[in-house]
Design a protein around this motif. Sequence first.
Motif, PDB file in Angstrom:
ATOM      1  N   ASN A 147       0.826  -1.218   0.000  1.00 28.71           N
ATOM      2  CA  ASN A 147       0.000   0.000   0.000  1.00 28.71           C
ATOM      3  C   ASN A 147       0.858   1.266   0.000  1.00 28.71           C
ATOM      4  OD1 ASN A 147      -2.304  -1.630   0.122  1.00 28.71           O
ATOM      5  ND2 ASN A 147      -2.379  -1.509   2.352  1.00 28.71           N
ATOM      6  N   ARG A 148       0.426   2.208  -0.812  1.00 31.97           N
ATOM      7  CA  ARG A 148       1.099   3.497  -0.942  1.00 31.97           C
ATOM      8  C   ARG A 148       1.086   4.266   0.375  1.00 31.97           C
ATOM      9  NH1 ARG A 148       1.968   6.644  -5.418  1.00 31.97           N
ATOM     10  NH2 ARG A 148       0.782   5.145  -6.657  1.00 31.97           N
ATOM     11  N   ILE A 149      -0.018   4.152   1.119  1.00 33.55           N
ATOM     12  CA  ILE A 149      -0.176   4.795   2.411  1.00 33.55           C
ATOM     13  C   ILE A 149      -0.957   3.854   3.320  1.00 33.55           C
ATOM     14  CG2 ILE A 149      -2.259   6.020   1.634  1.00 33.55           C
ATOM     15  CD1 ILE A 149      -1.465   8.330   3.509  1.00 33.55           C
ATOM     16  N   HIS A 150      -0.826   4.020   4.627  1.00 36.77           N
ATOM     17  CA  HIS A 150      -1.356   3.054   5.593  1.00 36.77           C
ATOM     18  C   HIS A 150      -0.847   1.665   5.235  1.00 36.77           C
ATOM     19  CE1 HIS A 150      -3.808   6.081   7.501  1.00 36.77           C
ATOM     20  NE2 HIS A 150      -4.307   6.421   6.331  1.00 36.77           N
ATOM     21  N   GLU A 151       0.443   1.631   4.976  1.00 38.66           N
ATOM     22  CA  GLU A 151       1.105   0.400   4.538  1.00 38.66           C
ATOM     23  C   GLU A 151       1.112  -0.631   5.658  1.00 38.66           C
ATOM     24  OE1 GLU A 151       4.159   2.933   6.527  1.00 38.66           O
ATOM     25  OE2 GLU A 151       2.393   3.214   5.299  1.00 38.66           O
ATOM     26  N   GLN A 193      -3.350  13.641  -0.549  1.00 37.59           N
ATOM     27  CA  GLN A 193      -2.686  13.510  -1.842  1.00 37.59           C
ATOM     28  C   GLN A 193      -2.430  12.045  -2.188  1.00 37.59           C
ATOM     29  OE1 GLN A 193       1.199  15.328  -2.001  1.00 37.59           O
ATOM     30  NE2 GLN A 193       1.733  14.304  -3.913  1.00 37.59           N
ATOM     31  N   LEU A 194      -1.867  11.296  -1.248  1.00 41.42           N
ATOM     32  CA  LEU A 194      -1.519   9.903  -1.517  1.00 41.42           C
ATOM     33  C   LEU A 194      -2.758   9.025  -1.670  1.00 41.42           C
ATOM     34  CD1 LEU A 194       1.539   9.388   0.861  1.00 41.42           C
ATOM     35  CD2 LEU A 194       1.517  10.010  -1.556  1.00 41.42           C
ATOM     36  N   LEU A 195      -3.773   9.274  -0.837  1.00 39.53           N
ATOM     37  CA  LEU A 195      -4.991   8.468  -0.924  1.00 39.53           C
ATOM     38  C   LEU A 195      -5.727   8.719  -2.232  1.00 39.53           C
ATOM     39  CD1 LEU A 195      -6.185   8.827   2.765  1.00 39.53           C
ATOM     40  CD2 LEU A 195      -5.581   6.683   1.641  1.00 39.53           C
ATOM     41  N   LYS A 196      -5.723   9.958  -2.690  1.00 37.29           N
ATOM     42  CA  LYS A 196      -6.394  10.250  -3.963  1.00 37.29           C
ATOM     43  C   LYS A 196      -5.636   9.650  -5.140  1.00 37.29           C
ATOM     44  CE  LYS A 196      -8.947  14.274  -2.355  1.00 37.29           C
ATOM     45  NZ  LYS A 196      -9.089  15.751  -2.343  1.00 37.29           N
ATOM     46  N   GLU A 197      -4.312   9.593  -5.033  1.00 42.00           N
ATOM     47  CA  GLU A 197      -3.531   8.881  -6.055  1.00 42.00           C
ATOM     48  C   GLU A 197      -3.927   7.408  -6.087  1.00 42.00           C
ATOM     49  OE1 GLU A 197       0.739   9.353  -6.233  1.00 42.00           O
ATOM     50  OE2 GLU A 197       0.590  11.397  -5.422  1.00 42.00           O
ATOM     51  N   GLU A 198      -4.035   6.819  -4.893  1.00 36.82           N
ATOM     52  CA  GLU A 198      -4.399   5.408  -4.801  1.00 36.82           C
ATOM     53  C   GLU A 198      -5.813   5.171  -5.315  1.00 36.82           C
ATOM     54  OE1 GLU A 198      -2.717   1.658  -3.442  1.00 36.82           O
ATOM     55  OE2 GLU A 198      -1.865   3.656  -3.726  1.00 36.82           O
ATOM     56  N   LEU A 199      -6.707   6.124  -5.058  1.00 37.43           N
ATOM     57  CA  LEU A 199      -8.102   5.991  -5.482  1.00 37.43           C
ATOM     58  C   LEU A 199      -8.216   5.929  -7.009  1.00 37.43           C
ATOM     59  CD1 LEU A 199     -10.899   5.938  -4.019  1.00 37.43           C
ATOM     60  CD2 LEU A 199     -11.083   8.364  -4.548  1.00 37.43           C
ATOM     61  N   ASN A 200      -7.276   6.538  -7.700  1.00 36.07           N
ATOM     62  CA  ASN A 200      -7.305   6.528  -9.167  1.00 36.07           C
ATOM     63  C   ASN A 200      -6.954   5.171  -9.760  1.00 36.07           C
ATOM     64  OD1 ASN A 200      -8.065   9.221  -9.421  1.00 36.07           O
ATOM     65  ND2 ASN A 200      -5.949   9.955  -9.303  1.00 36.07           N
ATOM     66  N   ASP A 201      -6.377   4.295  -8.955  1.00 36.68           N
ATOM     67  CA  ASP A 201      -6.071   2.941  -9.423  1.00 36.68           C
ATOM     68  C   ASP A 201      -7.370   2.142  -9.464  1.00 36.68           C
ATOM     69  OD1 ASP A 201      -5.340   0.308  -9.789  1.00 36.68           O
ATOM     70  OD2 ASP A 201      -3.711   0.357  -8.320  1.00 36.68           O
ATOM     71  N   HIS A 204      -7.866  -0.508  -6.763  1.00 34.87           N
ATOM     72  CA  HIS A 204      -7.532  -0.140  -5.386  1.00 34.87           C
ATOM     73  C   HIS A 204      -8.392  -0.902  -4.383  1.00 34.87           C
ATOM     74  CE1 HIS A 204     -10.961   2.677  -6.017  1.00 34.87           C
ATOM     75  NE2 HIS A 204     -11.167   2.439  -4.730  1.00 34.87           N
ATOM     76  N   SER A 205      -7.869  -1.010  -3.162  1.00 33.87           N
ATOM     77  CA  SER A 205      -8.573  -1.697  -2.082  1.00 33.87           C
ATOM     78  C   SER A 205      -9.718  -0.842  -1.554  1.00 33.87           C
ATOM     79  CB  SER A 205      -7.591  -1.990  -0.950  1.00 33.87           C
ATOM     80  OG  SER A 205      -8.272  -2.310   0.249  1.00 33.87           O
ATOM     81  N   PRO A 206     -10.814  -1.468  -1.109  1.00 29.49           N
ATOM     82  CA  PRO A 206     -11.889  -0.702  -0.452  1.00 29.49           C
ATOM     83  C   PRO A 206     -11.429   0.022   0.805  1.00 29.49           C
ATOM     84  CG  PRO A 206     -12.648  -2.918  -1.026  1.00 29.49           C
ATOM     85  CD  PRO A 206     -11.171  -2.891  -1.262  1.00 29.49           C
ATOM     86  N   TRP A 207     -10.263  -0.360   1.322  1.00 28.03           N
ATOM     87  CA  TRP A 207      -9.718   0.360   2.473  1.00 28.03           C
ATOM     88  C   TRP A 207      -9.411   1.815   2.127  1.00 28.03           C
ATOM     89  CZ3 TRP A 207     -10.042  -0.787   7.312  1.00 28.03           C
ATOM     90  CH2 TRP A 207     -10.053  -2.116   7.753  1.00 28.03           C
ATOM     91  N   ILE A 208      -9.154   2.113   0.862  1.00 28.69           N
ATOM     92  CA  ILE A 208      -8.778   3.480   0.491  1.00 28.69           C
ATOM     93  C   ILE A 208      -9.926   4.438   0.778  1.00 28.69           C
ATOM     94  CG2 ILE A 208      -8.023   4.981  -1.386  1.00 28.69           C
ATOM     95  CD1 ILE A 208      -5.934   2.933  -0.329  1.00 28.69           C
TER      96      ILE A 208
END
Length: 342
Positions: A147-151, A193-201, A204-208
Amino acid sequence: MTNPSIPLCMIVKNEASFIEQCLNSAKDLVDEMIIVDTGSTDETINICKNFNAQIYNYEWNNHFADARNFGLDKAKGDWILWIDADEKLDCNKQQLIKDTISQTKASMIFLPVINYYGDKLPANTDQAYIYYQPRLFKNNIGIKFYNRIHETPLLPQDNSSEENKKYIEAPVHHYGYLKEITNREEKSKRNFQLLKEELNDPDHSPWIEYHLASEYYRNQDYETAFELLNQSIFNFLLQGIKPPAMLYRLKYTILVETNSFDGAWPGIDKAIELYPDYVDLHYIKGVILFFKKKYTEAVAAFEKCLELGESHTKYLITKGFGSFKAQHFKDLCLEKLDKQKN
Protein backbone atom coordinates in the motif's frame (compact mmCIF):
# COMPACT_ATOMS: atom_id res chain seq x y z
CA MET A 1 21.07 -21.28 22.17
CA THR A 2 21.67 -17.82 20.69
CA ASN A 3 18.81 -15.36 21.03
CA PRO A 4 17.30 -14.28 17.70
CA SER A 5 18.59 -10.92 16.50
CA ILE A 6 16.26 -7.97 15.90
CA PRO A 7 17.00 -5.11 13.53
CA LEU A 8 14.86 -1.98 13.83
CA CYS A 9 13.67 -0.68 10.45
CA MET A 10 12.34 2.88 10.17
CA ILE A 11 11.59 5.50 7.56
CA VAL A 12 12.00 9.12 8.64
CA LYS A 13 11.86 12.71 7.46
CA ASN A 14 12.40 15.73 9.74
CA GLU A 15 11.65 13.88 12.97
CA ALA A 16 14.11 15.71 15.25
CA SER A 17 11.42 16.45 17.85
CA PHE A 18 10.62 12.76 18.40
CA ILE A 19 13.36 10.51 17.07
CA GLU A 20 15.57 10.48 20.18
CA GLN A 21 12.69 9.39 22.42
CA CYS A 22 11.80 6.68 19.91
CA LEU A 23 15.32 5.27 19.53
CA ASN A 24 15.93 5.39 23.28
CA SER A 25 12.89 3.18 23.77
CA ALA A 26 14.24 0.55 21.34
CA LYS A 27 18.01 0.65 21.82
CA ASP A 28 18.18 -2.13 24.43
CA LEU A 29 15.94 -4.44 22.42
CA VAL A 30 17.39 -4.26 18.92
CA ASP A 31 20.75 -5.34 17.52
CA GLU A 32 20.93 -2.77 14.71
CA MET A 33 19.03 0.32 13.61
CA ILE A 34 18.29 0.80 9.92
CA ILE A 35 17.08 4.30 9.15
CA VAL A 36 15.73 5.14 5.69
CA ASP A 37 15.76 8.92 5.38
CA THR A 38 13.49 10.43 2.73
CA GLY A 39 14.87 13.96 2.78
CA SER A 40 15.43 15.32 6.29
CA THR A 41 16.66 18.92 6.57
CA ASP A 42 16.68 19.14 10.38
CA GLU A 43 18.80 17.31 12.98
CA THR A 44 17.18 13.90 12.42
CA ILE A 45 20.21 12.28 10.79
CA ASN A 46 22.67 13.59 13.39
CA ILE A 47 20.49 12.28 16.21
CA CYS A 48 20.31 8.86 14.53
CA LYS A 49 24.10 8.80 14.20
CA ASN A 50 24.36 9.17 17.97
CA PHE A 51 22.68 5.75 18.18
CA ASN A 52 25.13 4.21 15.66
CA ALA A 53 22.26 3.77 13.23
CA GLN A 54 22.84 2.75 9.63
CA ILE A 55 21.40 5.60 7.57
CA TYR A 56 20.31 5.21 3.96
CA ASN A 57 19.15 8.07 1.78
CA TYR A 58 16.04 7.32 -0.23
CA GLU A 59 14.43 9.40 -2.96
CA TRP A 60 10.80 9.74 -1.93
CA ASN A 61 8.35 8.42 -4.54
CA ASN A 62 5.01 8.96 -2.73
CA HIS A 63 4.88 5.30 -1.71
CA PHE A 64 5.38 4.30 1.93
CA ALA A 65 5.53 0.55 1.27
CA ASP A 66 8.34 0.99 -1.28
CA ALA A 67 10.39 2.98 1.24
CA ARG A 68 9.83 0.42 3.99
CA ASN A 69 10.74 -2.49 1.70
CA PHE A 70 13.95 -0.67 0.78
CA GLY A 71 14.85 -0.76 4.47
CA LEU A 72 13.91 -4.44 4.81
CA ASP A 73 16.42 -5.30 2.09
CA LYS A 74 19.19 -3.87 4.31
CA ALA A 75 18.25 -5.90 7.40
CA LYS A 76 20.34 -8.96 8.24
CA GLY A 77 18.73 -10.07 11.50
CA ASP A 78 16.27 -12.85 12.31
CA TRP A 79 13.26 -10.65 13.13
CA ILE A 80 12.22 -7.19 11.96
CA LEU A 81 10.81 -4.56 14.33
CA TRP A 82 9.20 -1.57 12.65
CA ILE A 83 8.02 1.57 14.40
CA ASP A 84 7.73 5.24 13.48
CA ALA A 85 9.57 8.22 14.93
CA ASP A 86 6.43 9.54 16.66
CA GLU A 87 6.11 6.27 18.57
CA LYS A 88 7.91 4.64 21.46
CA LEU A 89 8.03 1.15 22.90
CA ASP A 90 7.07 0.24 26.44
CA CYS A 91 10.53 -0.44 27.86
CA ASN A 92 9.07 -2.63 30.64
CA LYS A 93 7.91 -5.16 28.05
CA GLN A 94 11.19 -5.78 26.23
CA GLN A 95 11.87 -9.08 27.98
CA LEU A 96 8.42 -10.29 26.97
CA ILE A 97 9.26 -9.52 23.33
CA LYS A 98 12.61 -11.32 23.57
CA ASP A 99 11.06 -14.37 25.23
CA THR A 100 8.27 -14.49 22.66
CA ILE A 101 10.49 -14.43 19.59
CA SER A 102 12.74 -17.08 21.17
CA GLN A 103 9.86 -19.44 21.81
CA THR A 104 7.10 -18.82 19.27
CA LYS A 105 6.48 -20.81 16.11
CA ALA A 106 4.55 -17.87 14.65
CA SER A 107 6.09 -15.69 11.94
CA MET A 108 4.37 -12.43 12.86
CA ILE A 109 3.79 -10.80 16.25
CA PHE A 110 1.05 -8.24 16.84
CA LEU A 111 1.51 -5.49 19.43
CA PRO A 112 -1.18 -3.15 20.79
CA VAL A 113 -0.63 0.32 19.32
CA ILE A 114 -2.04 2.99 21.63
CA ASN A 115 -2.99 5.93 19.41
CA TYR A 116 -3.43 9.06 21.50
CA TYR A 117 -5.81 11.77 20.33
CA GLY A 118 -6.57 15.25 21.60
CA ASP A 119 -5.00 18.66 21.21
CA LYS A 120 -1.40 18.52 22.36
CA LEU A 121 1.35 16.93 24.40
CA PRO A 122 1.54 15.61 27.02
CA ALA A 123 -0.98 13.04 25.86
CA ASN A 124 -4.04 12.34 27.99
CA THR A 125 -3.81 8.60 28.61
CA ASP A 126 -7.62 8.40 28.79
CA GLN A 127 -7.87 9.67 25.20
CA ALA A 128 -6.68 6.79 23.08
CA TYR A 129 -7.59 4.16 20.51
CA ILE A 130 -6.02 0.72 20.83
CA TYR A 131 -5.43 -1.44 17.77
CA TYR A 132 -3.15 -4.47 17.36
CA GLN A 133 -0.71 -4.29 14.45
CA PRO A 134 1.97 -6.70 13.15
CA ARG A 135 5.05 -4.83 14.38
CA LEU A 136 7.46 -7.80 14.53
CA PHE A 137 7.95 -10.41 11.85
CA LYS A 138 10.50 -12.97 10.74
CA ASN A 139 13.02 -11.79 8.20
CA ASN A 140 13.72 -13.50 4.88
CA ILE A 141 10.47 -15.46 4.58
CA GLY A 142 8.83 -13.26 1.95
CA ILE A 143 7.04 -10.74 4.18
CA LYS A 144 6.78 -7.35 2.43
CA PHE A 145 4.91 -4.10 2.96
CA TYR A 146 1.98 -3.22 0.71
CA ASN A 147 0.00 0.00 0.00
CA ARG A 148 1.10 3.50 -0.94
CA ILE A 149 -0.18 4.80 2.41
CA HIS A 150 -1.36 3.05 5.59
CA GLU A 151 1.11 0.40 4.54
CA THR A 152 1.12 -2.96 6.26
CA PRO A 153 3.35 -6.05 6.19
CA LEU A 154 1.64 -9.16 4.86
CA LEU A 155 2.53 -12.81 5.16
CA PRO A 156 2.80 -14.80 1.93
CA GLN A 157 -0.62 -16.30 1.13
CA ASP A 158 0.54 -19.86 1.72
CA ASN A 159 1.70 -18.86 5.20
CA SER A 160 -1.03 -16.48 6.39
CA SER A 161 -3.13 -18.63 8.75
CA GLU A 162 -4.05 -17.35 12.20
CA GLU A 163 -1.77 -20.01 13.73
CA ASN A 164 1.14 -18.09 12.24
CA LYS A 165 0.25 -14.92 14.17
CA LYS A 166 0.94 -14.16 17.83
CA TYR A 167 -0.56 -11.38 19.98
CA ILE A 168 1.29 -10.08 23.04
CA GLU A 169 0.77 -7.23 25.52
CA ALA A 170 3.80 -5.07 24.69
CA PRO A 171 2.38 -1.64 23.83
CA VAL A 172 3.59 0.83 21.24
CA HIS A 173 2.69 4.41 22.18
CA HIS A 174 1.80 6.56 19.15
CA TYR A 175 1.51 10.36 19.38
CA GLY A 176 1.11 11.28 15.72
CA TYR A 177 -2.68 11.83 15.84
CA LEU A 178 -2.47 14.68 18.34
CA LYS A 179 -3.63 17.90 16.65
CA GLU A 180 -0.45 19.74 17.63
CA ILE A 181 1.58 17.22 15.63
CA THR A 182 -0.71 16.70 12.64
CA ASN A 183 -0.95 20.46 12.13
CA ARG A 184 2.80 20.93 12.45
CA GLU A 185 3.61 18.21 9.93
CA GLU A 186 0.70 18.85 7.53
CA LYS A 187 -0.06 15.13 7.62
CA SER A 188 -3.63 15.58 6.46
CA LYS A 189 -2.55 17.36 3.27
CA ARG A 190 -0.02 14.63 2.51
CA ASN A 191 -2.50 11.84 3.28
CA PHE A 192 -5.17 13.33 1.01
CA GLN A 193 -2.69 13.51 -1.84
CA LEU A 194 -1.52 9.90 -1.52
CA LEU A 195 -4.99 8.47 -0.92
CA LYS A 196 -6.39 10.25 -3.96
CA GLU A 197 -3.53 8.88 -6.05
CA GLU A 198 -4.40 5.41 -4.80
CA LEU A 199 -8.10 5.99 -5.48
CA ASN A 200 -7.31 6.53 -9.17
CA ASP A 201 -6.07 2.94 -9.42
CA PRO A 202 -9.07 0.92 -10.72
CA ASP A 203 -7.90 -2.06 -8.65
CA HIS A 204 -7.53 -0.14 -5.39
CA SER A 205 -8.57 -1.70 -2.08
CA PRO A 206 -11.89 -0.70 -0.45
CA TRP A 207 -9.72 0.36 2.47
CA ILE A 208 -8.78 3.48 0.49
CA GLU A 209 -12.30 4.90 0.73
CA TYR A 210 -12.25 4.17 4.46
CA HIS A 211 -8.94 5.95 5.01
CA LEU A 212 -10.15 8.91 2.93
CA ALA A 213 -13.32 8.97 5.01
CA SER A 214 -11.18 9.09 8.16
CA GLU A 215 -9.29 12.13 6.82
CA TYR A 216 -12.53 13.95 5.95
CA TYR A 217 -13.90 13.03 9.38
CA ARG A 218 -10.85 14.52 11.11
CA ASN A 219 -11.44 17.67 9.05
CA GLN A 220 -15.11 17.65 10.16
CA ASP A 221 -16.47 17.16 6.63
CA TYR A 222 -18.93 14.58 7.88
CA GLU A 223 -21.08 14.43 4.75
CA THR A 224 -18.18 13.46 2.48
CA ALA A 225 -16.82 11.05 5.08
CA PHE A 226 -20.20 9.34 5.36
CA GLU A 227 -20.51 8.94 1.58
CA LEU A 228 -17.04 7.43 1.35
CA LEU A 229 -17.77 5.02 4.20
CA ASN A 230 -20.88 3.74 2.46
CA GLN A 231 -18.85 3.33 -0.74
CA SER A 232 -16.17 1.41 1.15
CA ILE A 233 -18.78 -0.91 2.68
CA PHE A 234 -20.35 -1.46 -0.74
CA ASN A 235 -16.97 -2.20 -2.36
CA PHE A 236 -16.07 -4.75 0.31
CA LEU A 237 -19.42 -6.48 -0.28
CA LEU A 238 -18.79 -6.47 -4.05
CA GLN A 239 -15.60 -8.41 -3.36
CA GLY A 240 -17.49 -10.91 -1.21
CA ILE A 241 -15.77 -9.66 1.96
CA LYS A 242 -17.55 -8.79 5.21
CA PRO A 243 -16.86 -5.08 5.73
CA PRO A 244 -14.44 -4.62 8.65
CA ALA A 245 -15.90 -3.57 11.98
CA MET A 246 -14.15 -0.20 12.14
CA LEU A 247 -16.11 0.99 9.07
CA TYR A 248 -19.36 0.60 10.98
CA ARG A 249 -17.79 2.17 14.04
CA LEU A 250 -16.92 5.34 12.11
CA LYS A 251 -20.24 5.38 10.25
CA TYR A 252 -22.31 5.39 13.43
CA THR A 253 -19.89 7.74 15.19
CA ILE A 254 -20.58 10.29 12.45
CA LEU A 255 -24.35 9.83 12.84
CA VAL A 256 -24.04 10.43 16.59
CA GLU A 257 -21.80 13.48 16.19
CA THR A 258 -24.25 15.01 13.69
CA ASN A 259 -27.20 14.23 16.03
CA SER A 260 -28.70 11.94 13.36
CA PHE A 261 -30.07 9.56 15.96
CA ASP A 262 -33.07 8.51 13.89
CA GLY A 263 -30.72 7.64 11.03
CA ALA A 264 -28.59 5.57 13.40
CA TRP A 265 -31.45 3.71 15.05
CA PRO A 266 -32.19 0.88 14.70
CA GLY A 267 -29.64 0.37 11.88
CA ILE A 268 -26.76 -0.07 14.30
CA ASP A 269 -28.28 -3.39 15.41
CA LYS A 270 -27.44 -4.80 11.97
CA ALA A 271 -23.78 -3.87 12.50
CA ILE A 272 -23.86 -5.48 15.95
CA GLU A 273 -25.27 -8.66 14.42
CA LEU A 274 -22.12 -8.79 12.28
CA TYR A 275 -19.79 -8.00 15.21
CA PRO A 276 -21.59 -8.93 18.45
CA ASP A 277 -18.42 -8.77 20.55
CA TYR A 278 -17.29 -5.28 19.42
CA VAL A 279 -17.52 -3.02 22.46
CA ASP A 280 -17.38 0.24 20.48
CA LEU A 281 -20.59 -0.59 18.60
CA HIS A 282 -22.43 -1.40 21.82
CA TYR A 283 -21.22 1.87 23.34
CA ILE A 284 -22.38 3.90 20.34
CA LYS A 285 -25.72 2.07 20.51
CA GLY A 286 -26.01 3.04 24.17
CA VAL A 287 -25.34 6.69 23.38
CA ILE A 288 -27.97 6.64 20.61
CA LEU A 289 -30.51 5.13 22.99
CA PHE A 290 -29.62 7.65 25.69
CA PHE A 291 -30.32 10.61 23.43
CA LYS A 292 -33.52 8.95 22.22
CA LYS A 293 -34.49 8.76 25.91
CA LYS A 294 -34.69 4.97 25.84
CA TYR A 295 -32.86 4.76 29.15
CA THR A 296 -33.67 1.17 30.10
CA GLU A 297 -32.39 -0.15 26.76
CA ALA A 298 -29.36 2.15 27.05
CA VAL A 299 -28.48 0.70 30.46
CA ALA A 300 -28.45 -2.77 28.91
CA ALA A 301 -26.14 -1.55 26.15
CA PHE A 302 -23.66 -0.01 28.59
CA GLU A 303 -23.77 -3.11 30.80
CA LYS A 304 -22.82 -5.11 27.72
CA CYS A 305 -19.87 -2.74 27.21
CA LEU A 306 -18.68 -3.33 30.78
CA GLU A 307 -19.05 -7.07 30.24
CA LEU A 308 -16.99 -7.03 27.02
CA GLY A 309 -14.24 -4.79 28.39
CA GLU A 310 -11.43 -3.42 26.26
CA SER A 311 -9.07 -6.36 25.70
CA HIS A 312 -9.71 -7.54 22.17
CA THR A 313 -7.01 -8.20 19.59
CA LYS A 314 -9.22 -7.95 16.50
CA TYR A 315 -10.86 -4.54 16.87
CA LEU A 316 -10.02 -0.86 17.07
CA ILE A 317 -11.06 -0.16 20.67
CA THR A 318 -11.70 3.28 22.17
CA LYS A 319 -10.30 3.52 25.68
CA GLY A 320 -13.12 3.92 28.19
CA PHE A 321 -15.86 2.39 26.03
CA GLY A 322 -15.60 -0.85 27.98
CA SER A 323 -14.89 0.81 31.32
CA PHE A 324 -15.17 4.33 32.76
CA LYS A 325 -17.03 6.00 29.86
CA ALA A 326 -19.61 3.20 29.73
CA GLN A 327 -20.03 3.38 33.52
CA HIS A 328 -20.52 7.16 33.33
CA PHE A 329 -23.33 6.84 30.79
CA LYS A 330 -24.90 3.95 32.68
CA ASP A 331 -25.01 6.12 35.81
CA LEU A 332 -26.62 8.97 33.83
CA CYS A 333 -29.28 6.59 32.54
CA LEU A 334 -30.02 5.31 36.02
CA GLU A 335 -30.39 8.91 37.26
CA LYS A 336 -32.88 9.62 34.45
CA LEU A 337 -34.85 6.49 35.28
CA ASP A 338 -34.88 7.39 38.96
CA LYS A 339 -36.26 10.86 38.18
CA GLN A 340 -38.97 9.34 36.01
CA LYS A 341 -40.15 7.26 38.99
CA ASN A 342 -40.41 10.29 41.29
